[in-house]
Design a protein around this motif. Structure first.
Motif, PDB file in Angstrom:
ATOM      1  N   GLY A  25       0.840  -1.341   0.080  1.00  0.00           N
ATOM      2  CA  GLY A  25      -0.134  -0.019  -0.112  1.00  0.00           C
ATOM      3  C   GLY A  25       0.768   1.156   0.023  1.00  0.00           C
ATOM      4  N   PRO A  26       0.402   2.495   0.147  1.00  0.00           N
ATOM      5  CA  PRO A  26       0.989   3.830   0.114  1.00  0.00           C
ATOM      6  C   PRO A  26       1.880   3.684   1.324  1.00  0.00           C
ATOM      7  CG  PRO A  26      -1.515   4.034  -0.329  1.00  0.00           C
ATOM      8  CD  PRO A  26      -1.047   2.412  -0.123  1.00  0.00           C
ATOM      9  N   TRP A  27       3.215   4.556   0.970  1.00  0.00           N
ATOM     10  CA  TRP A  27       3.971   4.684   2.005  1.00  0.00           C
ATOM     11  C   TRP A  27       3.918   6.024   2.786  1.00  0.00           C
ATOM     12  CZ3 TRP A  27       7.921   7.931   3.594  1.00  0.00           C
ATOM     13  CH2 TRP A  27       8.812   7.620   4.464  1.00  0.00           C
ATOM     14  N   LEU A  63      -4.874   9.477   1.810  1.00  0.00           N
ATOM     15  CA  LEU A  63      -3.736   8.531   1.746  1.00  0.00           C
ATOM     16  C   LEU A  63      -3.589   7.664   3.321  1.00  0.00           C
ATOM     17  CD1 LEU A  63      -0.709  10.229   0.319  1.00  0.00           C
ATOM     18  CD2 LEU A  63      -2.258   8.642  -1.033  1.00  0.00           C
ATOM     19  N   ASP A 111      -1.689   4.465   5.250  1.00  0.00           N
ATOM     20  CA  ASP A 111      -0.579   3.626   5.592  1.00  0.00           C
ATOM     21  C   ASP A 111      -0.994   2.456   6.662  1.00  0.00           C
ATOM     22  OD1 ASP A 111       1.773   2.425   6.207  1.00  0.00           O
ATOM     23  OD2 ASP A 111       3.029   4.349   6.080  1.00  0.00           O
ATOM     24  N   LEU A 141      -6.577   2.167   3.217  1.00  0.00           N
ATOM     25  CA  LEU A 141      -6.637   2.550   1.820  1.00  0.00           C
ATOM     26  C   LEU A 141      -5.643   2.007   1.019  1.00  0.00           C
ATOM     27  CD1 LEU A 141      -7.673   6.556   2.163  1.00  0.00           C
ATOM     28  CD2 LEU A 141      -9.499   4.145   1.908  1.00  0.00           C
ATOM     29  N   PRO A 142      -6.051   0.984   0.137  1.00  0.00           N
ATOM     30  CA  PRO A 142      -4.805   0.368  -0.794  1.00  0.00           C
ATOM     31  C   PRO A 142      -4.306   1.558  -1.727  1.00  0.00           C
ATOM     32  CG  PRO A 142      -7.071  -0.245  -1.377  1.00  0.00           C
ATOM     33  CD  PRO A 142      -7.367   0.636  -0.387  1.00  0.00           C
ATOM     34  N   LYS A 143      -5.064   2.553  -2.258  1.00  0.00           N
ATOM     35  CA  LYS A 143      -4.554   3.355  -3.184  1.00  0.00           C
ATOM     36  C   LYS A 143      -5.165   4.880  -2.863  1.00  0.00           C
ATOM     37  CE  LYS A 143      -8.177   2.515  -6.429  1.00  0.00           C
ATOM     38  NZ  LYS A 143      -8.607   1.903  -7.813  1.00  0.00           N
ATOM     39  N   PRO A 144      -4.764   5.921  -3.285  1.00  0.00           N
ATOM     40  CA  PRO A 144      -5.187   7.268  -2.918  1.00  0.00           C
ATOM     41  C   PRO A 144      -6.636   7.309  -3.479  1.00  0.00           C
ATOM     42  CG  PRO A 144      -3.027   7.603  -3.968  1.00  0.00           C
ATOM     43  CD  PRO A 144      -3.550   5.961  -4.066  1.00  0.00           C
ATOM     44  N   ASN A 170      -9.430  10.257  -4.331  1.00  0.00           N
ATOM     45  CA  ASN A 170      -9.292  11.591  -4.937  1.00  0.00           C
ATOM     46  C   ASN A 170     -10.712  12.278  -4.815  1.00  0.00           C
ATOM     47  OD1 ASN A 170      -6.242  12.209  -5.896  1.00  0.00           O
ATOM     48  ND2 ASN A 170      -7.120   9.885  -6.578  1.00  0.00           N
TER      49      ASN A 170
END
Length: 293
Positions: A80-82, A201, A203, A211-214, A216
């Motif tokens: 996922g996002p860092w 976002l 983490d 959230l696996p991705k942002p 928007n």
């Protein structure tokens, strides 16, 4: 000699940690860099050192650059996002506007878009105001090359950094209104606080769901937040504290730290929501971390 080395290291420790943390965005890695710096420092003949602060910053920068490249490889396999590791900070950090901006979640994410050398040069020049000659020694470049790198990094950051300075009082007002809107399920009030292009976002590091991705857009983000609060219910509580020099929300579940939620605010509206749920990144939320320039 060891006592003199220890005294010098302790005197500059908070500065060295801040340099390493701003270069890495990871408190755990910054602590490792300080350990490596200490091991090299005790082997130095202090009689040959003209400026102990500059020498220590040089060692720290070089160690952080090596660690930054390793960290980059780890991020490639991260689930996922860092997001940067949040720090519970003291009021004096918030009082130093430039320092607070430089360690904010928003700025650390901007610094992530620089190359390792650009990041080192930007941090040492723009945050700590080191002479180009000192920076050149730290990054193994000529002063002329460092000037070019600094100009490039400065332009890159300027186009991405938060727009305008938001006071601590204004940030806290926005956070309090955000908390009320989410807690009461007031969609319109929440939408009034979010910029149309807001990005959320999360983490979790593969340890906790996030959230696996942002995400928007104001409508998507607002509905996600309210739905999430309704699912969690009364076992969750919010509190406002100071994280990375700025007001932030700490979410607790059954009394245990669950999420650190920092925000980017531009022109009075929330443009970024950064939720750190990975428990391995909560180690510096138990007590205040001292930062300095």
């Amino acid at each position: 000699m060891t006592t003199a080395a220890t005294e010098a290291f302790v005197a500059h420790r908070n500065l060295l940690f801040t340099v390493a943390y701003e270069m890495l965005g990871s408190a755990a890695d910054a602590e490792d860099v300080l350990q490596e710096t200490w091991l090299r420092w005790v082997g130095v003949d202090l009689d040959t050192v003209l400026d102990q602060r500059a020498y220590l910053v040089r060692i720290t920068t070089r160690q952080a650059l090596g660690r930054l490249r390793t960290l980059g490889r780890r991020k490639e396999s991260y689930v996922g996002p860092w997001l940067p590791e949040p720090l519970l900070t003291a009021p004096d950090v918030a009082e130093d506007v430039e320092l607070a901006e430089s360690v904010s979640m928003a700025m650390l994410l901007v610094l992530e878009t620089l190359t390792p050398t650009e990041r080192a040069v930007f941090v040492l020049r723009e945050v700590f105001d080191l002479p180009y000659e000192e920076i050149a020694e730290a990054v193994d470049k000529t002063p002329a090359a460092v000037r070019q790198i600094a100009h490039r990094a400065r332009s890159h950051v300027a186009s991405r950094r938060p727009r305008g300075t938001v006071s601590q009082a204004q940030s806290r007002e926005v956070l309090d209104a955000f908390h009320r809107a989410v807690e009461t399920g007031d969609l319109q009030s929440l939408l009034d606080l979010l910029a149309p292009d807001v990005v959320a976002l999360g983490d979790g590091g593969g340890i906790r769901s996030a959230l696996p991705k942002p995400i928007n857009g104001a409508d998507k983000v607002a509905r996600l937040l309210i739905k999430g609060w309704q699912v969690l219910g009364p076992e969750v509580s919010f509190e406002t504290t100071v994280v990375n020099g700025h007001p932030a929300l700490v979410v607790r579940r059954l009394g245990e730290l669950d999420t650190v939620m920092a925000m980017r605010i531009d022109d009075g509206l929330i443009t970024g929501i950064y939720s750190v749920r990975n428990p391995e990144k909560h180690s510096h939320m138990a007590e205040v971390t001292a930062l300095s320039r």
